[in-house]
Design a protein around this motif. Structure first.
Motif, PDB file in Angstrom:
ATOM      1  N   GLN A  26      17.983  72.181 139.899  1.00  6.06           N
ATOM      2  CA  GLN A  26      17.422  73.525 139.981  1.00  6.06           C
ATOM      3  C   GLN A  26      16.984  73.815 141.421  1.00  6.06           C
ATOM      4  OE1 GLN A  26      14.771  73.908 136.727  1.00  6.06           O
ATOM      5  NE2 GLN A  26      14.611  76.122 136.822  1.00  6.06           N
ATOM      6  N   PHE A  27      17.331  75.007 141.935  1.00  7.58           N
ATOM      7  CA  PHE A  27      17.029  75.307 143.344  1.00  7.58           C
ATOM      8  C   PHE A  27      15.533  75.437 143.582  1.00  7.58           C
ATOM      9  CE2 PHE A  27      16.227  78.342 146.806  1.00  7.58           C
ATOM     10  CZ  PHE A  27      16.710  77.569 147.859  1.00  7.58           C
ATOM     11  N   LYS A  28      14.839  76.118 142.690  1.00  4.10           N
ATOM     12  CA  LYS A  28      13.395  76.274 142.870  1.00  4.10           C
ATOM     13  C   LYS A  28      12.726  76.448 141.515  1.00  4.10           C
ATOM     14  CE  LYS A  28      11.818  80.229 144.427  1.00  4.10           C
ATOM     15  NZ  LYS A  28      11.554  81.353 145.326  1.00  4.10           N
ATOM     16  N   LYS A  29      11.447  76.117 141.457  1.00  3.07           N
ATOM     17  CA  LYS A  29      10.660  76.273 140.234  1.00  3.07           C
ATOM     18  C   LYS A  29       9.271  76.795 140.602  1.00  3.07           C
ATOM     19  CE  LYS A  29      11.362  71.880 138.907  1.00  3.07           C
ATOM     20  NZ  LYS A  29      11.374  70.671 138.027  1.00  3.07           N
ATOM     21  N   THR A  30       9.223  77.684 141.580  1.00  2.00           N
ATOM     22  CA  THR A  30       7.946  78.129 142.146  1.00  2.00           C
ATOM     23  C   THR A  30       6.982  78.590 141.061  1.00  2.00           C
ATOM     24  OG1 THR A  30       9.264  78.961 143.989  1.00  2.00           O
ATOM     25  CG2 THR A  30       6.914  79.514 143.955  1.00  2.00           C
ATOM     26  N   THR A  59       6.857  71.624 134.749  1.00  2.00           N
ATOM     27  CA  THR A  59       7.432  72.928 135.102  1.00  2.00           C
ATOM     28  C   THR A  59       8.902  73.033 134.707  1.00  2.00           C
ATOM     29  OG1 THR A  59       7.758  72.081 137.343  1.00  2.00           O
ATOM     30  CG2 THR A  59       5.853  73.524 136.975  1.00  2.00           C
ATOM     31  N   CYS A  60       9.549  71.900 134.386  1.00  2.00           N
ATOM     32  CA  CYS A  60      10.953  71.993 133.965  1.00  2.00           C
ATOM     33  C   CYS A  60      11.101  72.669 132.611  1.00  2.00           C
ATOM     34  CB  CYS A  60      11.610  70.614 133.944  1.00  2.00           C
ATOM     35  SG  CYS A  60      11.031  69.558 132.624  1.00  2.00           S
ATOM     36  N   ILE A  61       9.994  72.874 131.888  1.00  2.00           N
ATOM     37  CA  ILE A  61      10.078  73.549 130.588  1.00  2.00           C
ATOM     38  C   ILE A  61      10.357  75.043 130.742  1.00  2.00           C
ATOM     39  CG2 ILE A  61       8.476  71.896 129.585  1.00  2.00           C
ATOM     40  CD1 ILE A  61       6.323  74.064 129.571  1.00  2.00           C
ATOM     41  N   PHE A  62      10.137  75.584 131.925  1.00  2.00           N
ATOM     42  CA  PHE A  62      10.291  77.023 132.113  1.00  2.00           C
ATOM     43  C   PHE A  62      11.762  77.430 132.090  1.00  2.00           C
ATOM     44  CE2 PHE A  62       5.980  76.514 133.720  1.00  2.00           C
ATOM     45  CZ  PHE A  62       5.355  77.636 133.186  1.00  2.00           C
ATOM     46  N   PRO A  63      12.040  78.707 131.802  1.00  2.00           N
ATOM     47  CA  PRO A  63      13.431  79.163 131.762  1.00  2.00           C
ATOM     48  C   PRO A  63      14.150  78.938 133.082  1.00  2.00           C
ATOM     49  CG  PRO A  63      11.966  80.824 130.816  1.00  2.00           C
ATOM     50  CD  PRO A  63      11.089  79.779 131.428  1.00  2.00           C
ATOM     51  N   ASP A  64      15.431  78.612 132.982  1.00  2.00           N
ATOM     52  CA  ASP A  64      16.249  78.425 134.183  1.00  2.00           C
ATOM     53  C   ASP A  64      16.424  79.751 134.911  1.00  2.00           C
ATOM     54  OD1 ASP A  64      18.040  77.432 136.076  1.00  2.00           O
ATOM     55  OD2 ASP A  64      19.765  77.795 134.767  1.00  2.00           O
ATOM     56  N   LYS A  65      16.774  80.774 134.146  1.00  2.00           N
ATOM     57  CA  LYS A  65      16.978  82.101 134.736  1.00  2.00           C
ATOM     58  C   LYS A  65      15.705  82.907 134.507  1.00  2.00           C
ATOM     59  CE  LYS A  65      22.006  82.116 134.332  1.00  2.00           C
ATOM     60  NZ  LYS A  65      22.074  80.656 134.181  1.00  2.00           N
ATOM     61  N   THR A  66      14.975  83.113 135.589  1.00  3.84           N
ATOM     62  CA  THR A  66      13.671  83.760 135.470  1.00  3.84           C
ATOM     63  C   THR A  66      13.306  84.398 136.794  1.00  3.84           C
ATOM     64  OG1 THR A  66      11.371  83.390 134.766  1.00  3.84           O
ATOM     65  CG2 THR A  66      12.366  81.691 136.153  1.00  3.84           C
ATOM     66  N   LYS A  87      22.232  62.470 131.684  1.00  2.00           N
ATOM     67  CA  LYS A  87      23.025  61.508 130.915  1.00  2.00           C
ATOM     68  C   LYS A  87      22.486  61.300 129.496  1.00  2.00           C
ATOM     69  CE  LYS A  87      25.074  56.899 131.486  1.00  2.00           C
ATOM     70  NZ  LYS A  87      25.109  55.683 132.336  1.00  2.00           N
ATOM     71  N   TYR A  88      21.164  61.442 129.320  1.00  2.04           N
ATOM     72  CA  TYR A  88      20.544  61.055 128.044  1.00  2.04           C
ATOM     73  C   TYR A  88      19.684  62.169 127.439  1.00  2.04           C
ATOM     74  CZ  TYR A  88      21.862  56.347 129.584  1.00  2.04           C
ATOM     75  OH  TYR A  88      22.545  55.249 129.995  1.00  2.04           O
ATOM     76  N   ASN A  89      20.192  63.389 127.404  1.00  2.00           N
ATOM     77  CA  ASN A  89      19.396  64.496 126.869  1.00  2.00           C
ATOM     78  C   ASN A  89      18.944  64.269 125.428  1.00  2.00           C
ATOM     79  OD1 ASN A  89      18.716  66.956 128.483  1.00  2.00           O
ATOM     80  ND2 ASN A  89      20.844  66.740 129.114  1.00  2.00           N
ATOM     81  N   LEU A  90      19.809  63.694 124.596  1.00  2.00           N
ATOM     82  CA  LEU A  90      19.434  63.450 123.201  1.00  2.00           C
ATOM     83  C   LEU A  90      18.275  62.461 123.113  1.00  2.00           C
ATOM     84  CD1 LEU A  90      19.865  63.742 120.145  1.00  2.00           C
ATOM     85  CD2 LEU A  90      21.545  61.887 120.296  1.00  2.00           C
ATOM     86  N   HIS A 150      16.699  74.749 132.204  1.00  2.00           N
ATOM     87  CA  HIS A 150      17.896  74.320 132.922  1.00  2.00           C
ATOM     88  C   HIS A 150      18.671  73.318 132.065  1.00  2.00           C
ATOM     89  CE1 HIS A 150      20.298  72.439 136.200  1.00  2.00           C
ATOM     90  NE2 HIS A 150      20.221  73.650 136.721  1.00  2.00           N
ATOM     91  N   SER A 151      19.989  73.415 132.084  1.00  2.00           N
ATOM     92  CA  SER A 151      20.829  72.599 131.203  1.00  2.00           C
ATOM     93  C   SER A 151      20.762  71.102 131.542  1.00  2.00           C
ATOM     94  CB  SER A 151      22.283  73.069 131.292  1.00  2.00           C
ATOM     95  OG  SER A 151      22.757  72.973 132.632  1.00  2.00           O
ATOM     96  N   SER A 152      20.362  70.767 132.756  1.00  2.00           N
ATOM     97  CA  SER A 152      20.380  69.360 133.169  1.00  2.00           C
ATOM     98  C   SER A 152      19.391  68.505 132.394  1.00  2.00           C
ATOM     99  CB  SER A 152      20.096  69.244 134.675  1.00  2.00           C
ATOM    100  OG  SER A 152      18.791  69.712 134.969  1.00  2.00           O
ATOM    101  N   ASN A 153      18.282  69.089 131.934  1.00  2.00           N
ATOM    102  CA  ASN A 153      17.266  68.290 131.230  1.00  2.00           C
ATOM    103  C   ASN A 153      16.708  69.035 130.022  1.00  2.00           C
ATOM    104  OD1 ASN A 153      15.803  70.225 132.559  1.00  2.00           O
ATOM    105  ND2 ASN A 153      14.440  68.824 133.627  1.00  2.00           N
ATOM    106  N   PHE A 154      17.610  69.672 129.271  1.00  2.00           N
ATOM    107  CA  PHE A 154      17.144  70.504 128.164  1.00  2.00           C
ATOM    108  C   PHE A 154      16.463  69.681 127.071  1.00  2.00           C
ATOM    109  CE2 PHE A 154      21.440  69.375 126.804  1.00  2.00           C
ATOM    110  CZ  PHE A 154      21.286  69.128 125.434  1.00  2.00           C
ATOM    111  N   GLY A 155      16.861  68.425 126.872  1.00  2.00           N
ATOM    112  CA  GLY A 155      16.245  67.593 125.839  1.00  2.00           C
ATOM    113  C   GLY A 155      14.771  67.364 126.106  1.00  2.00           C
ATOM    114  N   TYR A 156      14.467  66.900 127.308  1.00  2.75           N
ATOM    115  CA  TYR A 156      13.084  66.668 127.720  1.00  2.75           C
ATOM    116  C   TYR A 156      12.298  67.980 127.727  1.00  2.75           C
ATOM    117  CZ  TYR A 156       9.177  65.312 130.785  1.00  2.75           C
ATOM    118  OH  TYR A 156       7.929  65.091 131.316  1.00  2.75           O
ATOM    119  N   SER A 157      12.917  69.029 128.267  1.00  2.00           N
ATOM    120  CA  SER A 157      12.221  70.310 128.419  1.00  2.00           C
ATOM    121  C   SER A 157      11.813  70.898 127.073  1.00  2.00           C
ATOM    122  CB  SER A 157      13.116  71.305 129.168  1.00  2.00           C
ATOM    123  OG  SER A 157      13.428  70.828 130.455  1.00  2.00           O
ATOM    124  N   TYR A 158      12.735  70.910 126.119  1.00  2.00           N
ATOM    125  CA  TYR A 158      12.410  71.465 124.804  1.00  2.00           C
ATOM    126  C   TYR A 158      11.382  70.603 124.068  1.00  2.00           C
ATOM    127  CZ  TYR A 158      15.747  75.346 124.605  1.00  2.00           C
ATOM    128  OH  TYR A 158      16.410  76.532 124.815  1.00  2.00           O
TER     129      TYR A 158
END
Length: 325
Positions: free
Chosen positions: A283-287, A119-126, A85-88, A141-149
């Motif tokens: 995200q399904f997994k972030k192993t 670990t959410c900073i890592f690429p979604d597709k990897t 809801k609040y990526n910005l 992952h697009s759900s939390n790109f603000g925090y991740s970047y």
């Protein structure tokens, strides 16, 4: 005046931002229980001490405490649905906080800064497991790109401060942290503390336990007290600018369903458990691989997941009125 002269034998003044949060409280606990050293003075700060989004307040804070070392935990954080809801807001506030802390540390000549990534900073597709070399190899992952970047940019700044000013600024990347003093808010908190709170209420009210999502996503959970001990090791021993993942092994990854079952067992909940598949799984997994950590600390013993869950549930039940929720 040298720092050792100013504070007697205390030649390390360690400032912990976000010191009243989950990880900060855990570090404070293990320091008090004997992990601290005689030459260390620990200063734990909270948001009440300064607005770290404000450069002048941050600089004044650093001038007041004159730290030699900094553990930077302060951040705007939240669970999946708040991030979506609040990526910005997550981007702007965290970028301001991180830049102010790192620049104040640089201007005061702080010996070492350890920032906390995710670990959410890592690429979604990897490919899995993810490791420290893969942070910038694709969008998160697009759900939390603000925090991740915003968190990724700490790694960029650390490298730049080292290249331009030879600063020992580094970062750690924990997997999902949980434990005492967590944020147990059901709407905005992370998955495990949210489930603990839900289970407590379901048991108290005699209702079903509703778990958001399918329960299939998998996560590596690290107990806050284990993470605290690893943070202290990084502070004293780790000499790289490159980040290091702090995590249990890949073999200790559990599904959300298994995590819920551990909480149910720890609390003795006997009611029905329902998985609401109308809610997003995220995200399904972030192993993550902890092989770099294991090269340094092959014998480090992590608290078994079921024991850590039980200790956290017991603490929450005993401190329900005081817990963040």
């Amino acid at each position: 005046m040298a720092d050792g002269e100013r504070k007697g034998t205390k030649n390390k003044r360690i400032l912990v931002t976000g010191g009243s949060g989950l990880v900060g409280r855990a570090i404070e606990q293990v320091v008090k229980e004997g992990e601290g050293q005689a030459d260390e003075e620990w200063i734990f700060l909270s948001s009440k001490d300064a607005d770290l989004t404000n450069a002048a307040e941050t600089r004044a804070l650093f001038n007041r405490h004159q730290p030699t070392h900094v553990i930077h935990l302060a951040a705007m954080v939240g669970g999946l649905f708040r991030n979506m809801k609040y990526n910005l807001d997550f981007w702007r506030k965290n970028v301001h906080i991180n830049d102010n802390v790192l620049h104040s540390a640089h201007e005061l000549g702080v010996t070492k800064v350890i920032s906390c990534l995710s670990t959410c900073i890592f690429p979604d597709k990897t490919t899995y497991p993810i490791d420290e070399t893969m942070i910038h190899s694709g969008p998160p992952h697009s759900s939390n790109f603000g925090y991740s970047y915003a968190k990724r940019m700490i790694d960029i700044q650390n490298r730049a401060y080292f290249e331009q000013h030879n600063r020992m600024f580094t970062a750690v990347i924990p997997t999902n942290v949980f434990g005492m003093y967590d944020n147990f808010n059901i709407e905005d908190g992370h998955v495990l503390p949210g489930l603990i709170h839900k289970t407590y209420l379901a048991q108290r009210n005699g209702t079903s336990l509703v778990v958001w999502g399918s329960g299939k996503p998998r996560r590596q959970f690290i107990y806050s007290l284990d993470l605290a001990r690893l943070f202290i090791w990084v502070l004293r021993e780790y000499k790289e600018i490159e980040p290091i993942i702090l995590s249990v092994g890949e073999e200790d990854e559990v599904s959300i369903k298994e995590a819920a079952e551990s909480i149910v067992a720890a609390m003795g909940f006997k009611g029905e458990v329902i998985f609401d598949t109308s809610k997003s799984d995220g995200q399904f997994k972030k192993t993550a691989s902890n092989s770099k950590l294991r090269k340094y600390l092959p014998d480090f013993k992590f608290t078994p997941f079921s024991q850590a869950v039980k200790e956290t549930c017991d603490w929450f039940a005993a401190n329900y009125d005081l817990a963040r929720k």
